[in-house]
Structure formats: C-alpha cells, structure tokens
Design a protein around this motif. Structure first.
Motif, PDB file in Angstrom:
ATOM      1  N   HIS A 122       0.825  -1.263  -0.087  1.00 34.45           N
ATOM      2  CA  HIS A 122       0.083   0.110   0.012  1.00 34.45           C
ATOM      3  C   HIS A 122       0.859   1.233   0.078  1.00 34.45           C
ATOM      4  N   LYS A 123       1.979   1.247  -1.138  1.00 32.90           N
ATOM      5  CA  LYS A 123       2.616   2.408  -0.971  1.00 32.90           C
ATOM      6  C   LYS A 123       2.046   3.704  -1.636  1.00 32.90           C
ATOM      7  N   THR A 124       1.106   3.680  -2.142  1.00 34.86           N
ATOM      8  CA  THR A 124       0.468   4.742  -2.689  1.00 34.86           C
ATOM      9  C   THR A 124       0.147   5.898  -1.713  1.00 34.86           C
ATOM     10  N   GLY A 125       0.591   7.114  -1.884  1.00 37.22           N
ATOM     11  CA  GLY A 125       0.364   8.206  -0.987  1.00 37.22           C
ATOM     12  C   GLY A 125       1.620   8.329  -0.051  1.00 37.22           C
ATOM     13  N   THR A 126       2.518   7.497  -0.044  1.00 35.66           N
ATOM     14  CA  THR A 126       3.574   7.616   0.852  1.00 35.66           C
ATOM     15  C   THR A 126       4.960   7.501  -0.132  1.00 35.66           C
ATOM     16  N   LEU A 127       4.958   7.533  -1.215  1.00 32.80           N
ATOM     17  CA  LEU A 127       5.973   6.970  -1.916  1.00 32.80           C
ATOM     18  C   LEU A 127       6.920   8.449  -2.095  1.00 32.80           C
ATOM     19  N   SER A 128       8.256   8.511  -2.197  1.00 34.19           N
ATOM     20  CA  SER A 128       9.050   9.283  -2.692  1.00 34.19           C
ATOM     21  C   SER A 128      10.545   8.641  -3.033  1.00 34.19           C
ATOM     22  N   ILE A 129      11.245   9.501  -3.523  1.00 29.25           N
ATOM     23  CA  ILE A 129      12.625   8.843  -4.093  1.00 29.25           C
ATOM     24  C   ILE A 129      13.307   8.522  -2.653  1.00 29.25           C
ATOM     25  N   PRO A 130      13.952   7.211  -2.313  1.00 29.74           N
ATOM     26  CA  PRO A 130      14.453   6.819  -1.258  1.00 29.74           C
ATOM     27  C   PRO A 130      15.535   7.728  -0.910  1.00 29.74           C
ATOM     28  N   LYS A 131      15.591   8.365   0.074  1.00 25.06           N
ATOM     29  CA  LYS A 131      16.792   9.393   0.439  1.00 25.06           C
ATOM     30  C   LYS A 131      17.892   8.590   0.913  1.00 25.06           C
ATOM     31  N   VAL A 132      17.924   7.193   1.176  1.00 23.93           N
ATOM     32  CA  VAL A 132      18.963   6.442   1.711  1.00 23.93           C
ATOM     33  C   VAL A 132      19.439   5.924   0.310  1.00 23.93           C
ATOM     34  N   LEU A 133      18.975   6.100  -1.121  1.00 21.07           N
ATOM     35  CA  LEU A 133      19.674   5.637  -2.139  1.00 21.07           C
ATOM     36  C   LEU A 133      20.768   6.608  -2.535  1.00 21.07           C
ATOM     37  N   ASP A 134      21.948   6.248  -2.892  1.00 21.71           N
ATOM     38  CA  ASP A 134      22.857   7.089  -3.233  1.00 21.71           C
ATOM     39  C   ASP A 134      22.533   7.819  -4.470  1.00 21.71           C
ATOM     40  N   LYS A 135      22.900   9.035  -4.469  1.00 24.36           N
ATOM     41  CA  LYS A 135      22.194   9.875  -5.312  1.00 24.36           C
ATOM     42  C   LYS A 135      22.887   9.782  -6.658  1.00 24.36           C
ATOM     43  N   GLN A 136      23.918   8.989  -6.765  1.00 30.20           N
ATOM     44  CA  GLN A 136      24.534   8.575  -8.162  1.00 30.20           C
ATOM     45  C   GLN A 136      23.465   7.521  -8.719  1.00 30.20           C
ATOM     46  N   TYR A 137      22.706   6.822  -7.986  1.00 25.85           N
ATOM     47  CA  TYR A 137      21.675   5.964  -8.676  1.00 25.85           C
ATOM     48  C   TYR A 137      20.337   6.384  -8.930  1.00 25.85           C
ATOM     49  N   TRP A 138      20.157   7.663  -8.492  1.00 21.20           N
ATOM     50  CA  TRP A 138      18.810   8.452  -8.590  1.00 21.20           C
ATOM     51  C   TRP A 138      18.254   8.354 -10.138  1.00 21.20           C
ATOM     52  N   LYS A 139      19.226   8.752 -11.026  1.00 22.72           N
ATOM     53  CA  LYS A 139      18.564   8.662 -12.316  1.00 22.72           C
ATOM     54  C   LYS A 139      18.206   7.119 -12.810  1.00 22.72           C
ATOM     55  N   ASP A 140      18.692   6.107 -12.120  1.00 20.05           N
ATOM     56  CA  ASP A 140      18.357   4.882 -12.623  1.00 20.05           C
ATOM     57  C   ASP A 140      16.896   4.553 -11.842  1.00 20.05           C
ATOM     58  N   PHE A 141      16.763   5.081 -10.806  1.00 17.61           N
ATOM     59  CA  PHE A 141      15.417   4.939  -9.974  1.00 17.61           C
ATOM     60  C   PHE A 141      14.446   5.823 -10.949  1.00 17.61           C
ATOM     61  N   ILE A 142      14.675   6.965 -11.267  1.00 13.10           N
ATOM     62  CA  ILE A 142      13.761   7.787 -12.007  1.00 13.10           C
ATOM     63  C   ILE A 142      13.711   7.012 -13.387  1.00 13.10           C
ATOM     64  N   ARG A 143      14.351   6.492 -14.149  1.00 14.96           N
ATOM     65  CA  ARG A 143      14.307   5.891 -15.223  1.00 14.96           C
ATOM     66  C   ARG A 143      13.329   4.702 -14.941  1.00 14.96           C
ATOM     67  N   GLY A 144      13.364   3.844 -14.252  1.00 17.65           N
ATOM     68  CA  GLY A 144      12.695   2.945 -13.831  1.00 17.65           C
ATOM     69  C   GLY A 144      11.047   3.160 -13.448  1.00 17.65           C
ATOM     70  N   TYR A 145      10.920   4.402 -12.616  1.00 17.93           N
ATOM     71  CA  TYR A 145       9.860   5.053 -12.319  1.00 17.93           C
ATOM     72  C   TYR A 145       9.111   5.474 -13.545  1.00 17.93           C
ATOM     73  N   PHE A 146       9.867   6.071 -14.416  1.00 21.72           N
ATOM     74  CA  PHE A 146       9.353   6.592 -15.642  1.00 21.72           C
ATOM     75  C   PHE A 146       8.825   5.557 -16.454  1.00 21.72           C
ATOM     76  N   ASP A 147       9.505   4.303 -16.491  1.00 24.84           N
ATOM     77  CA  ASP A 147       9.086   3.215 -17.370  1.00 24.84           C
ATOM     78  C   ASP A 147       7.926   2.366 -16.929  1.00 24.84           C
ATOM     79  N   GLY A 148       7.796   2.870 -15.463  1.00 21.47           N
ATOM     80  CA  GLY A 148       6.329   2.214 -14.958  1.00 21.47           C
ATOM     81  C   GLY A 148       5.245   3.183 -15.037  1.00 21.47           C
ATOM     82  N   ASP A 149       5.416   4.560 -14.721  1.00 18.49           N
ATOM     83  CA  ASP A 149       4.433   5.541 -14.839  1.00 18.49           C
ATOM     84  C   ASP A 149       4.646   6.802 -15.579  1.00 18.49           C
ATOM     85  N   GLY A 150       5.330   6.602 -16.770  1.00 24.32           N
ATOM     86  CA  GLY A 150       5.583   7.792 -17.423  1.00 24.32           C
ATOM     87  C   GLY A 150       5.098   7.535 -18.868  1.00 24.32           C
TER      88      GLY A 150
END
Length: 218
Positions: free
Chosen positions: A93-121
């Motif tokens: 039930h992550k809906t409504g609570t989701l953000s980019i995880p701050k514990v994820l090293d910022k060098q990997y944010w582009k990969d997380f965002i690309r994955g999110y875009f592939d799912g919901d973009g």
C-alpha cells in the motif's frame, strides 16, 4: 524443484537494482500478508518482465487475459527482498507515501527515476513536438523528480491534476535534456518506450543539431 530467487538482489546498491526498484515503485506490488513481490504488464511488454525475472529470479513470466486485455505477470517470494525494499519505502500500500528514497545514493537516482518513468511515464506527440509526462498518486515523488531535474539544469514542471492522480510534463527541449540525463549505454530500460522516445526526437529534429542532442539520434 524450488524456484531460484536472488534474495540479496536489493541488499547492495547499484545501477541495476536502483532501476528495478524504481520500476517496482511504479508498477509493482508488495503483498501485505506474505512475501510476494509481483508485477503485471501488457503482453507487449513481456520481454521487460523476462528481463526482471532474469535479474532477480522467481517464477517464469506467464500470460493471461483479463477483461479482454492480454497481459503477463511475474512474481517472486522472498522475506529478504521484502525487508530490503521496505528500507527504501517500497512497501505494501505504498500509494500516497512514495518518494525517491533518500537512503539511495544520489548517483543512482537517475536509474530509479528511469525505472519509475518506465512504469508510470509516457512519451507522446504534442502538437508539432512531443512531451514527457510522469504520473503519480502523490506529489512527493514528483517534487523529488522535479528537484533532481532542476539540480541538473532542467526547468521543473508545474504539478497538474490527471484524473485522480498528479503529473509533471516536459516539452520537446526539456524532454531531450531528460533523455540525456536518464539514459546511457547499456542501461536497463523499457526498450519499447526508449525506441518511441528516439523516434519522436528524430521526427522533430532529424535535420537539426541541438545542445546535448543524443548522438544515437543524429
């Protein structure tokens, strides 16, 4: 015979785990009772689920039909994966609570965002140009994406209502800058979406050289 699962797939940060985590954040589900992690997609994207299955393990990708739509699905069962994903906010039930995880090293944010875009973009035509849209049920992850884009020289988008969701939209030039930021050689991605992205860039700019224009599109 037991089904193989790489229980430690999300235990160590890297580009591939960040991408798949972003994709599951958008298009995955973690069971509340039990340790099942799953995703269902249109049958045309079966190859993408097969890639995830090859990375993590779990059941073979299966096909099914629901309400007249041909679909495919994949799942794995792992208490360790469920525990590791929870560290990053990928929970039942992550809906409504989701953000980019701050514990994820910022060098990997582009990969997380690309994955999110592939799912919901989406990437689609927009008048004489094209636009990128990223949708979510909550504004926090969109604000995080906006902030990351702004840090990398891309003007942030306003937040728009999209039925029961919220979205951010970027038009042609910003979309090219987003492409350059998120994609690189051999990165994991939804091939169909990347190919459409390239097709629309070629269609608009096939005879024009622009700042940061992707070499593979020239």
């Amino acid at each position: 015979m037991p089904i193989y699962v790489n229980n430690n797939y999300f235990s160590e940060q890297n580009n591939r785990m960040a991408y798949i985590m972003g994709f599951l954040a958008a298009d995955g589900n973690v069971s509340k009772n039990g340790n099942r992690i799953q995703s269902q997609l249109s049958l045309k994207d079966k190859e993408h689920l097969e890639m995830i299955q090859s990375e993590i393990g779990g059941c073979e990708v299966y096909e099914y039909e629901s309400n007249g739509y041909k679909s495919c699905g994949w799942h794995c069962c792992s208490s360790q994966i469920k525990k590791d994903l929870a560290v990053y906010g990928i929970i039942p039930h992550k809906t409504g609570t989701l953000s980019i995880p701050k514990v994820l090293d910022k060098q990997y944010w582009k990969d997380f965002i690309r994955g999110y875009f592939d799912g919901d973009g989406t990437i689609c035509k927009d008048g004489t140009g094209f636009r990128v849209t990223i949708t979510s049920a909550n504004k926090e992850i969109l604000e995080d994406i906006n902030s990351y884009f702004e840090e990398n020289g891309i003007k942030p988008s306003n937040l728009y209502k999209d039925h029961n969701n919220i979205c951010i939209r970027f038009r042609s030039q910003a979309s090219i800058d987003i492409y350059n930021l998120l994609y690189y050689n051999d990165c994991l991605c939804l091939k169909r979406k990347k190919e459409k992205y390239i097709e629309l860039m070629k269609e608009k700019y096939n005879s024009t050289r622009l700042r940061n224009f992707p070499k593979e599109v020239e």
